[in-house]
Scaffold this active site. Sequence first.
Site, PDB file in Angstrom:
ATOM      1  N   CYS A 180       6.372  -6.805  -4.479  1.00 23.40           N
ATOM      2  CA  CYS A 180       7.324  -6.123  -3.475  1.00 23.40           C
ATOM      3  C   CYS A 180       8.397  -5.480  -4.145  1.00 23.40           C
ATOM      4  O   CYS A 180       8.641  -4.177  -3.831  1.00 23.40           O
ATOM      5  CB  CYS A 180       7.692  -7.003  -2.414  1.00 23.40           C
ATOM      6  SG  CYS A 180       8.763  -8.084  -2.491  1.00 23.40           S
ATOM      7  N   MET A 203       8.976  -0.561   0.895  1.00 29.39           N
ATOM      8  CA  MET A 203       7.531  -0.764   0.086  1.00 29.39           C
ATOM      9  C   MET A 203       6.790   0.494  -0.303  1.00 29.39           C
ATOM     10  O   MET A 203       6.029   0.768  -0.931  1.00 29.39           O
ATOM     11  CB  MET A 203       6.829  -1.734   0.920  1.00 29.39           C
ATOM     12  CG  MET A 203       7.214  -3.066   0.761  1.00 29.39           C
ATOM     13  SD  MET A 203       7.553  -3.842  -1.017  1.00 29.39           S
ATOM     14  CE  MET A 203       9.278  -3.897  -0.868  1.00 29.39           C
TER      15      MET A 203
END
Lengths: 220, 772
Positions: free
Chosen positions: B171, B359
């Site tokens: 992430c 993201m």
Amino acid sequence: MGDETPHTGMSRRQFLKGSAATPLALMLAGGGVVSVYLRPADARGFTLRPPGAIAEKRFLAACVRCGKCAQACPYQSIRMAGGEAGVGIGTPVIIPREMPCYLCQDLPCVRACPSGALDKKLEDVEKVRMGTAVIIDRESCLSIRGLRCEVCYRQCPLIDKAITLEARHNIRTGEHSILEPVVHKEKCVGCGICEKSCVLPKPVIVVQGLVEIQKDSYDF
Amino acid sequence: MGLTRRDFIKASAAAAAFAAVGVPVVRPKGVDAAETGITWGKAPCRYCGVGCSVLVGVKGGKIVSTKGDPAGPVNKGLNCIKGYFLSKALYGKDRLTKPLIRKGNKMVEASWDEALNLIASKYGKAIAEHGPDSVAMYGSGQWTVQEGYAASKLMKGGIGTNNLEPNARLCMASAVVAFMNTFGSDEPMGCYDDLDLGDTYILWGANMAEAHPVLFSRLIDNKLKHPKVRLIDIATRRTRTTKMADEYIAMRPQGDLAALNAIIHVILRDKLYDGAFIKQHVSFKRGKENAPYGLKDKEAFNETPADVKNLSFDEYKELMKKFTPQWGEKISGIPAKKIEELALVYTDKSRKVNSLWTMGVNQHSRGVWVNNLIYNLHLLTGKICKPGENPLSLTGQPSACGTAREVGTFAHRLPSDMVVMNEAHRKKTAGIWGIDPNKIPAKVGLHTMEMFRAIDRNELKCIWIQCTNPFQSLPNLSRLRKAAEARKAFIVVSDIYPTRSTELADVILPSASWVEKEGVFGNTERRTQQWFKMIDAPGQAKEDVWQLIEFAKRMGLGHLFPYSEKGLHREIWEEYRKFTIGSGKDLAPYEAYTKVRGLRWPVKPDGKETRWRYTEADDPYVKKGEGIKFYKAPGNKVNVWFRPYEPPAESPDKDYPFWFCTGRLLEHWHTGTMTGRVPELKRAVSGATIELHPEDAKRLGIRNRDQVRITSRRGSIVLPAEINGRSTPEKGNVFTTFFDETKLINELCIDAFDPLSKEPDFKKCAVKVKKA
């Protein structure tokens, strides 16, 4: 209400089979179990009927209690009312907190109805008017209290039409906004998905009977 | 420079409410008599990276109430719906309470001694036969600081391998690399105050309304208060964020690389940049290009100093000439006119411009580059390090920053921005750890994708997974699950519930969670928050740091953890803190954190926090008169990188005509192992759906809630269609969520990753879609 809704021709009939819904005879045999879940009518005498149901009085007269609408429902949203429904015994009801109406585009319940109790002229799901969602407990609504919930809004099949979010300043924190779900009854179909999805133990948004839209001008 | 002391004081006044730090732990206001007998404690929320504070009410050894903490500066008493039901995440019926050991196809109850002895013997055997690099540990951005620190010391300083990774590789890794190669130090210069103080917010592929709920309501409040505030949402999908934005700009997947370059082109072409800022603070660099996608095992790609070319500003401008708005439009789908407009927004001297991303930018086969390009915009315009005017990389886990990044539980990192490749860094680390510097290997360990591929290649013999669920969350999942099912490695999983990872384990260890233990988390805005243990873990469940230390003792490494039983967390903290002092990331003594709802580092000698880094107005490392000083960057100069467009690893074609993107929604978190145990959240959203554009759906004869089969080159899955629901992908795109443990959607995802950050691209691969 049903007879006021502008309905046009019929769409292609296509419904999922294999529903385990209970027709009247079976229901009477094992009615006790079913009625535990039932809230056939709310405090104001409102019973949530399947899409296309004609006005309640005429509906009770027209419905032949055959259970075909319930059998046609792929989600088992439609149940047959038990003894506590009085004259409504054996008529189809939807208890949204258990299983709301998911608004199948081809309305298999309506297509299955042999009696006209569910109006076959109905073909556009956005024209369904089973009832309307109402936020009955603003003080408890988490979104109105400033929490980021708004589950009813995001689950609404007519998101941004039947329920919109209205943002306003949260005085309590001074630097956040309250995102309040607001129901628009002229767009709400009364499917009850919001009531089903409300995260509080007693849903603060529930489906109620339609009321006439009242104007803010006084027409004598 | 633009920022004066006066601006800063103005900003301080606007954020005066933040003076609330220092409020001791007391009963919250409004607690009525019926609630007496409840002991209240403070803790950060267990879920996302926003870092809301919560009050936890305990009675009779059980949590009886949680509520947003009014003294918490981030959330001021609010929560999102996940945080509202936070305590329920601990009270699912199927909590793991006893260690379990695999006997054939069955998991059999065992004592802690049996389980730990077994793990030690397996690790010992592998190390003896194949060396320390044959074992690994895979942790989490949900580890507490203490857990991550103990794991790093154990693996890097004890066992002598850098095979230590956090799930944060999936992430935040791209954000990290860009912070390092631009500023020389990880984590943002700005903070959440910028959401209150700015007037222009440009979101690059981030659905903040759902992924950062409380923060988003703060941003919207700024918009309500100030009509000037503009929110521009650049994305591949219309979301709840889009609905509240002033403008939505549709972009093709991977189009961000082209759009950003084209915006920069306009800024250079029309001389809209801040020449004085550039002269003082910026150097221009060009890195290695034509990078691979990591699809082949052991595919190596590094951007070593030898690969980096220094550019003059003129050379940089020359290189950027080809990235015209027309070129940008062709690739990104964003109209050239809009690109010109965005350049004007970014350079408008009357606007305080912030970029926000998460993201969409990081899980990107060129994620570091996109991060670099966003920084370029802010560095060329000088819109950085000023209150209300910063780029802000949003994080997704409660301690991705505090643990994974600051403690440095990556295969290449050591605490406080240090790396294993650097001899001086290893020496400093060894000094604090009291070990021989040669014990810490200089060789970078296996990054996450290679770690799990190494199991399939029979190269990794043992892996211990704590606090995360990789056998649901990794891309190209089938290959990795098959390798585990074939028992190619000895797999230990510590968790609180059965998951798709525990089902593949050889040993399952029951863990304590959240307030069942003491700990520290660090959020997006450098805020470090501490909490105490408030309840006992169920059954024999033990906290992860205990598990690690007990294992260490059995490996003959107990001496690395000379802490007292009672002062364990405090003593680990004080040892770890030594790394931070003087590093520009200074942390406060443990005691300080017990009294406040977090402090943003670097904590000043007087105990006060820092809201904006690199500016004399706030950062203690910048002297009066120095203005802005990027003191962590070599020569105090930050880098503007030339980063061209390169295509994604896989694009739609005749056979697989749709883009496939995955992500999050508000009601559930990560792989749903916690939120999935909360009946109210399950009631709200019971499972994953596939979002389609209505026209695509119509063309394919798919109606709302129809079952739809989605197939990629790697896997196939059936999901109900969601059309015109909470989000609508652009035409030719489909989107689904990864929380649903009954649908392993990551089997479809490609395991292409960014060559610099090694972070996989969960946002782009090609699929076909048909009615099931």
